[in-house]
Design an enzyme around this catalytic site. Sequence first.
Site, short mmCIF file in Angstrom:
data_model
loop_
_atom_site.label_atom_id
_atom_site.label_comp_id
_atom_site.label_asym_id
_atom_site.label_seq_id
_atom_site.Cartn_x
_atom_site.Cartn_y
_atom_site.Cartn_z
N ARG A 65 -10.66 2.29 -4.76
CA ARG A 65 -10.74 1.30 -5.84
C ARG A 65 -11.65 0.13 -5.45
O ARG A 65 -11.44 -1.00 -5.88
CB ARG A 65 -9.34 0.78 -6.19
CG ARG A 65 -8.40 1.85 -6.74
CD ARG A 65 -6.95 1.37 -6.77
NE ARG A 65 -6.81 0.13 -7.52
CZ ARG A 65 -6.55 0.07 -8.83
NH1 ARG A 65 -6.42 1.18 -9.51
NH2 ARG A 65 -6.41 -1.10 -9.42
N LYS A 98 3.45 -10.23 -12.85
CA LYS A 98 3.49 -8.83 -12.41
C LYS A 98 2.63 -8.73 -11.16
O LYS A 98 1.42 -8.95 -11.19
CB LYS A 98 2.97 -7.89 -13.49
CG LYS A 98 3.09 -6.42 -13.08
CD LYS A 98 2.91 -5.49 -14.26
CE LYS A 98 3.16 -4.05 -13.85
NZ LYS A 98 3.12 -3.12 -15.00
N ASP A 100 1.08 -6.54 -8.47
CA ASP A 100 0.71 -5.14 -8.32
C ASP A 100 0.13 -4.88 -6.93
O ASP A 100 -0.33 -5.79 -6.24
CB ASP A 100 -0.31 -4.76 -9.40
CG ASP A 100 -0.21 -3.29 -9.79
OD1 ASP A 100 0.44 -2.52 -9.06
OD2 ASP A 100 -0.78 -2.92 -10.82
N MET A 101 0.15 -3.61 -6.54
CA MET A 101 -0.43 -3.17 -5.28
C MET A 101 -0.77 -1.70 -5.43
O MET A 101 0.10 -0.84 -5.36
CB MET A 101 0.57 -3.40 -4.14
CG MET A 101 -0.04 -3.41 -2.74
SD MET A 101 -0.46 -1.78 -2.12
CE MET A 101 -0.76 -2.13 -0.41
N CYS A 148 5.28 -4.02 -8.67
CA CYS A 148 4.63 -2.79 -9.12
C CYS A 148 3.71 -2.33 -8.00
O CYS A 148 3.10 -3.14 -7.32
CB CYS A 148 3.84 -3.04 -10.40
SG CYS A 148 2.92 -1.61 -11.00
N ASP A 170 4.07 4.32 -13.87
CA ASP A 170 3.02 4.18 -14.88
C ASP A 170 3.12 5.26 -15.95
O ASP A 170 2.45 5.18 -16.98
CB ASP A 170 1.64 4.23 -14.23
CG ASP A 170 1.29 2.95 -13.50
OD1 ASP A 170 1.93 1.92 -13.79
OD2 ASP A 170 0.38 2.97 -12.65
#
Length: 438
Positions: A65, A98, A100-101, A148, A170
Amino acid sequence: MPASSAGLHRTENTRPPSCSGKIKSLGMDFGIWVEPEMVNVDSGLYRNHPEWALSIPGRIHSEGRNQRILDLTNPDVVDYLTEAMTGVFSSGDISYVKWDMNRIFSDAFSQYLPAERQGEVFHRYICGLYRLMGRLVESFPDILFEGCASGGCRSDLGILCYFPQIWASDNTDPLCRAAIQEGYSYGYPQSVVSAHVSASPNHQTLRATPLETRFGVAAFGLLGYELNLCDLRKEELDEVRNQIKWYKKWRDVLQFGDFYRGMEPAWLNSGNTSSRYPGATDAFPAEYSWTCVSADKSRAVGFTLQPLVRPNVQYHRFVARGLDPDKRYSFSNIPRKVDIRRFGDLINTQSPVHIRQDSLGHRVAAKFVKMDGEKEKYTSLSGAALMEAGVSLTGSYTGTGMNDQTRCYQDFDSRIFVMRETGGTEDESSGDVEKENV
């Protein structure tokens, strides 16, 4: 935060949430989505501190990513993120975060730790994360943090000290989510599992499912909606409003009540399951069945979901769990309407003129003509009867005849039932059950 923005932690490098005040004025809370543990090599943070990223010296890094992972074993990194995210969370009236990782751990070598201690990287990374979150939660006690990680990959009991709710997956397809949430129920209370009503067809599976079913599954968790409300038809918007209104009445039971699983999924059983669970496959059980019961056992919510319809299986039974066997309860379903388009060209068995399936005329007829769904209403049932014998539900459509005394219970259909403690009296003419056909 998009992957290309990883490492832009400072508010001077990103647009602050200046719209939070306007959103608050509309009667809503403002939230943001962040992924601060990541860093992009094309960022000021990485250029100034390349040693702050996990990477193996002398090796080409395996990026994902367009990201690398910041080294939370390093106290300087934890201090930096504490300061940076404090600035972000102070920049507006923020009620929800939120966190995220989404990056897997690869090239997990810390330049902060000596070579002989590299085996400690994973453990010390999590300890650093806990220190970071402990500081932020203490500084921002009114912010709700949701955890998340590529869906539900960070749901350890330790992180729940800082993230009181977690994003379970997800995958929001209700059939998949039913299995996911049932799995979570073996170790987590409903009050920590976020569950959303999403678009249909589902973005992960392209499966089309009824709004009623998407809501029913999501209601057995922390209900949310993640779909474009502007694209919904008026009928769907009305249904969403009614769903939210109903959920607010019952969320104390659904979030904080005791959760009971009903029929054991076929894939968890050994031997020949087809005889015990007709229609069950390796992919889905014959039916999901859940009950949530309030602490004082005065109120309960039941749920059934049929993944795949089975030919000529007309009769179904709901068996509750967790009630007080000596109390008496009323039992009813949520009133519903049936879309006549579900019957395809069978509409022509009742229509005075021929209507071509999926035509404009079909859509117009469905807009103005709605069929009443079945009504289940028992005024007084003992808890023992509900748990031992169960309730024989209205017969399902099996190929002929459809009216308000027939259930349209097909692929992906579900039902919600409510049970309330009542003084109740037995009807001597019908034994334990007094049923009103209303």
